[in-house]
Write a protein that holds these residues in place. Structure first.
Motif, PDB file in Angstrom:
ATOM      1  N   UNK A   1      36.703  57.722  31.892  1.00 58.22           N
ATOM      2  CA  UNK A   1      36.049  56.561  32.489  1.00 58.22           C
ATOM      3  C   UNK A   1      36.243  55.330  31.600  1.00 58.22           C
ATOM      4  N   UNK A   2      36.381  54.140  32.214  1.00 59.04           N
ATOM      5  CA  UNK A   2      36.526  52.918  31.412  1.00 59.04           C
ATOM      6  C   UNK A   2      35.364  52.765  30.432  1.00 59.04           C
ATOM      7  N   UNK A   3      35.684  52.372  29.202  1.00 58.10           N
ATOM      8  CA  UNK A   3      34.677  52.323  28.143  1.00 58.10           C
ATOM      9  C   UNK A   3      33.553  51.332  28.478  1.00 58.10           C
ATOM     10  N   UNK A   4      33.890  50.212  29.098  1.00 64.61           N
ATOM     11  CA  UNK A   4      32.889  49.167  29.329  1.00 64.61           C
ATOM     12  C   UNK A   4      31.858  49.567  30.383  1.00 64.61           C
ATOM     13  N   UNK A   5      32.135  50.576  31.198  1.00 64.70           N
ATOM     14  CA  UNK A   5      31.181  50.995  32.230  1.00 64.70           C
ATOM     15  C   UNK A   5      30.824  52.469  32.110  1.00 64.70           C
ATOM     16  N   UNK A   6      31.190  53.083  31.002  1.00 64.88           N
ATOM     17  CA  UNK A   6      30.925  54.508  30.839  1.00 64.88           C
ATOM     18  C   UNK A   6      29.434  54.816  30.836  1.00 64.88           C
ATOM     19  N   UNK A   7      28.625  53.886  30.319  1.00 63.88           N
ATOM     20  CA  UNK A   7      27.175  54.100  30.292  1.00 63.88           C
ATOM     21  C   UNK A   7      26.578  54.176  31.695  1.00 63.88           C
ATOM     22  N   UNK A   8      27.261  53.635  32.686  1.00 59.37           N
ATOM     23  CA  UNK A   8      26.781  53.654  34.078  1.00 59.37           C
ATOM     24  C   UNK A   8      27.502  54.708  34.909  1.00 59.37           C
ATOM     25  N   UNK A   9      27.988  55.729  34.273  1.00 62.05           N
ATOM     26  CA  UNK A   9      28.770  56.763  34.954  1.00 62.05           C
ATOM     27  C   UNK A   9      28.014  57.354  36.148  1.00 62.05           C
TER      28      UNK A   9
ATOM     29  N   UNK B   1      48.489  44.946  46.994  1.00 62.67           N
ATOM     30  CA  UNK B   1      47.535  44.147  47.769  1.00 62.67           C
ATOM     31  C   UNK B   1      46.411  44.953  48.377  1.00 62.67           C
ATOM     32  N   UNK B   2      46.295  46.226  48.017  1.00 65.75           N
ATOM     33  CA  UNK B   2      45.271  47.097  48.595  1.00 65.75           C
ATOM     34  C   UNK B   2      44.112  47.376  47.645  1.00 65.75           C
ATOM     35  N   UNK B   3      44.252  47.007  46.392  1.00 59.36           N
ATOM     36  CA  UNK B   3      43.303  47.479  45.386  1.00 59.36           C
ATOM     37  C   UNK B   3      42.938  46.346  44.427  1.00 59.36           C
ATOM     38  N   UNK B   4      41.726  46.414  43.902  1.00 55.94           N
ATOM     39  CA  UNK B   4      41.270  45.498  42.860  1.00 55.94           C
ATOM     40  C   UNK B   4      40.294  46.255  41.966  1.00 55.94           C
ATOM     41  N   UNK B   5      40.032  45.706  40.781  1.00 57.41           N
ATOM     42  CA  UNK B   5      39.058  46.309  39.888  1.00 57.41           C
ATOM     43  C   UNK B   5      37.646  46.104  40.422  1.00 57.41           C
ATOM     44  N   UNK B   6      36.773  47.071  40.175  1.00 58.01           N
ATOM     45  CA  UNK B   6      35.374  46.939  40.569  1.00 58.01           C
ATOM     46  C   UNK B   6      34.741  45.753  39.856  1.00 58.01           C
TER      47      UNK B   6
ATOM     48  N   UNK C   1      33.898  46.120  36.142  1.00 58.36           N
ATOM     49  CA  UNK C   1      34.948  46.642  35.272  1.00 58.36           C
ATOM     50  C   UNK C   1      35.765  45.480  34.707  1.00 58.36           C
ATOM     51  N   UNK C   2      35.586  45.204  33.429  1.00 55.50           N
ATOM     52  CA  UNK C   2      36.304  44.114  32.770  1.00 55.50           C
ATOM     53  C   UNK C   2      37.076  44.708  31.592  1.00 55.50           C
ATOM     54  N   UNK C   3      38.300  45.152  31.817  1.00 57.40           N
ATOM     55  CA  UNK C   3      39.074  45.749  30.722  1.00 57.40           C
ATOM     56  C   UNK C   3      39.428  44.703  29.674  1.00 57.40           C
ATOM     57  N   UNK C   4      39.693  45.127  28.455  1.00 57.28           N
ATOM     58  CA  UNK C   4      39.907  44.173  27.364  1.00 57.28           C
ATOM     59  C   UNK C   4      41.110  43.263  27.559  1.00 57.28           C
TER      60      UNK C   4
ATOM     61  N   UNK D   1      39.748  52.415  37.255  1.00 55.64           N
ATOM     62  CA  UNK D   1      40.959  53.090  36.804  1.00 55.64           C
ATOM     63  C   UNK D   1      40.887  53.328  35.300  1.00 55.64           C
ATOM     64  N   UNK D   2      41.599  54.341  34.870  1.00 57.52           N
ATOM     65  CA  UNK D   2      41.650  54.637  33.444  1.00 57.52           C
ATOM     66  C   UNK D   2      42.366  53.505  32.720  1.00 57.52           C
TER      67      UNK D   2
END
Length: 381
Positions: free
Chosen positions: A148-156, A321-326, A329-332, A374-375
Motif C-alpha cells: 500500500x502507498x506509504x502516505x495512505x497506509x494508516x487508512x488501509x 485516460x481511464x485512471x487517476x490517483x485517488x 494519494x499524493x506520491x512523493x 497503485x503501488x
C-alpha cells in the motif's frame, strides 16, 4: 410696513398650538380604505393550480415546443436525435461520484487504523479481500498492506470500507438501472417480481449487441417515462412519484443491510459519539442521492459503462485516460512514482458513455476516471 409686520405677529398662533391642531385624531379614511382593499385582495386570491392540471391542458404542439424548442416537429425521428435533456460528460461524472461523501461517512464510523482489527482472524481478513474481487487485487492481507502507498497506509482499513460501499452502490443501482420497477403483471398483482429489473437489463444488453443506438433510445425512454419531470419530459408525474417512493423505501433497507452485513461490520467502529440511528440515516442519504441521480441521468442518451479493475489492466497507465490517483494519494514524485506500477485498489469506479457516430463508428467517452491506489516506485525497484 412696520404696522403690517406687527399685525402678522399678533395673529400668529404658537407653534405648539398649531402642531397640536394639525394632528389628526384618527387615520384618514383613504388609508383605511386602501388597507381594506389590500386585505380583501389577499383573501380572494385563488390558490395556485397544480402543475399536473396545467400540463394536462397543453396540446402536443405546445409540449413539443417546451421539450425541443421552436422548429422541432413532434415526431419519432426527432425524439431519437433530440437532446431534450442535456448534460455534459464531466457533469454526469461529477453527479455520479460518491468518493467524497463515502469517505466522510467512513471517517466518522469506520475503524481508525489497522491496529483496531488485529482481533480479526486470517479467514475474516481473507473474506474481506475476496469480497472486493474486481475492485482489489486478490493477494493476502499482509501482502496488500505492505504494498500500500506509504502516505495512505494508516487508512488501509478505511479504504477497504469505502470500496465495500462503492461496490454495493454500483452493483445494486448503476449496473441494474431498472431495479426499482415492480414487475407487476396487472393491477391485481400486489407482490410483483423482484427479478424483473435484472431480466429487463439482460434483454437490454442483448439489444446493445444488436444496435447500440436504438438500445440506448429504448433504455433512456423507459427511464424517462418512469421518472420524468413535468412538463419537459412527461405529461403526468404519477409514475415518477411512485417510483421515487419505491426507491426511498429500498435504499433505507439497503443501508441497514450493509451495516449489519459481513464483512462490512468488521470494519465499523463500535463505540463513537454518534448513535446507530445517525449512522444509518447518513448512509441512507448517500444511497438515496446515488439512486435519484442515476434514475434521472439514465434518461440521457448513450449506453453507460461502469468499469473497475478488469477494464484497467494490471498497471497504472495515465495515458489511457481511464485512471487517476485517488484524492488522498499524493506520491512523493507525482504520477511518475506510480506510472507502470501495479494497481492495488479501485477506490471509485470509472464511468464511460457509448455514442454512435455515423462517420467514425461507436465511441466511448470518459465521464469520470477511475480513482485508484497503485503501488509506488521505491529505491529498490
Amino acid at each position: 410696513m412696520a404696522k403690517t409686520k406687527g399685525a402678522k405677529q399678533k395673529i400668529q398662533a404658537p407653534k405648539g398650538t398649531k402642531r397640536k391642531a394639525q394632528k389628526p385624531s384618527s387615520p384618514p379614511p383613504r388609508k383605511q380604505k386602501a388597507q381594506k382593499t389590500e386585505q380583501d385582495t389577499e383573501e380572494t386570491k385563488p390558490a395556485p393550480r397544480p402543475i399536473e392540471d396545467a400540463v394536462a391542458l397543453l396540446t402536443s404542439d405546445e409540449l413539443a415546443r417546451i421539450r425541443y424548442g421552436d422548429g422541432y416537429p413532434f415526431n419519432l425521428w426527432d425524439r431519437k436525435i433530440g437532446d431534450w435533456l442535456v448534460k455534459s460528460n464531466d457533469e454526469i461524472g461529477r453527479e455520479l461520484r460518491n468518493e467524497i461523501s463515502i469517505r466522510r461517512w467512513v471517517d466518522y464510523f469506520g475503524v481508525e487504523n489497522v491496529k483496531d482489527v488485529k482481533h480479526l482472524s486470517d479467514d475474516q481478513k481473507k473474506k474481506i479481500i475476496s469480497s472486493l474481487d474486481g475492485w482489489c487485487v486478490q493477494i493476502p492481507w499482509n501482502s496488500l498492506l505492505n504494498r500500500f502507498p506509504f502516505c495512505v497506509k494508516k487508512d488501509f482499513t478505511k479504504y477497504l470500507l469505502c470500496v465495500l460501499i462503492e461496490k454495493d452502490i454500483v452493483t445494486k443501482m448503476y449496473d441494474n438501472p431498472f431495479w426499482y420497477l415492480d414487475g407487476k403483471k396487472g393491477p391485481d398483482d400486489e407482490e410483483g417480481d423482484e427479478t424483473f429489473g435484472q431480466r429487463l437489463k439482460y434483454l437490454l444488453d442483448r439489444f446493445v449487441e444488436a444496435d447500440p443506438g436504438d438500445a440506448s433510445l429504448l433504455r433512456s425512454d423507459i427511464s424517462r417515462l418512469a421518472n420524468g419531470t413535468l412538463p419537459c419530459q412527461v405529461r403526468s408525474g404519477v409514475w415518477g412519484k411512485y417510483h421515487a417512493e419505491r426507491r426511498t423505501r429500498q435504499v433505507e433497507q439497503w443501508a441497514a443491510d450493509f451495516i449489519a452485513s459481513e464483512p462490512a461490520c468488521w470494519l465499523l467502529r463500535q463505540n463513537n459519539t454518534f448513535s446507530e440511528q445517525d449512522r444509518h440515516e447518513i448512509l441512507t442519504d448517500i444511497y438515496r442521492w446515488s439512486a435519484e441521480k442515476w434514475a434521472h441521468i439514465s434518461s440521457l442518451r448513450g449506453n453507460y459503462n461502469f468499469y473497475q479493475l478488469p477494464d484497467l489492466g494490471k498497471t497504472f497507465n495515465k495515458e489511457s485516460g481511464l485512471v487517476k490517483r485517488a484524492n488522498d494519494h499524493v506520491p512523493p514524485f507525482g504520477d511518475e512514482s506510480v506510472e507502470g506500477m501495479r494497481i492495488l485498489l479501485v477506490v471509485c469506479g470509472g464511468i464511460r458513455v457509448q455514442w454512435e457516430n455515423p462517420d467514425q463508428g461507436d465511441e466511448f467517452y470518459v465521464c469520470a476516471k477511475a480513482s485508484v491506489l497503485a503501488q509506488e516506485k521505491t529505491m529498490y525497484h
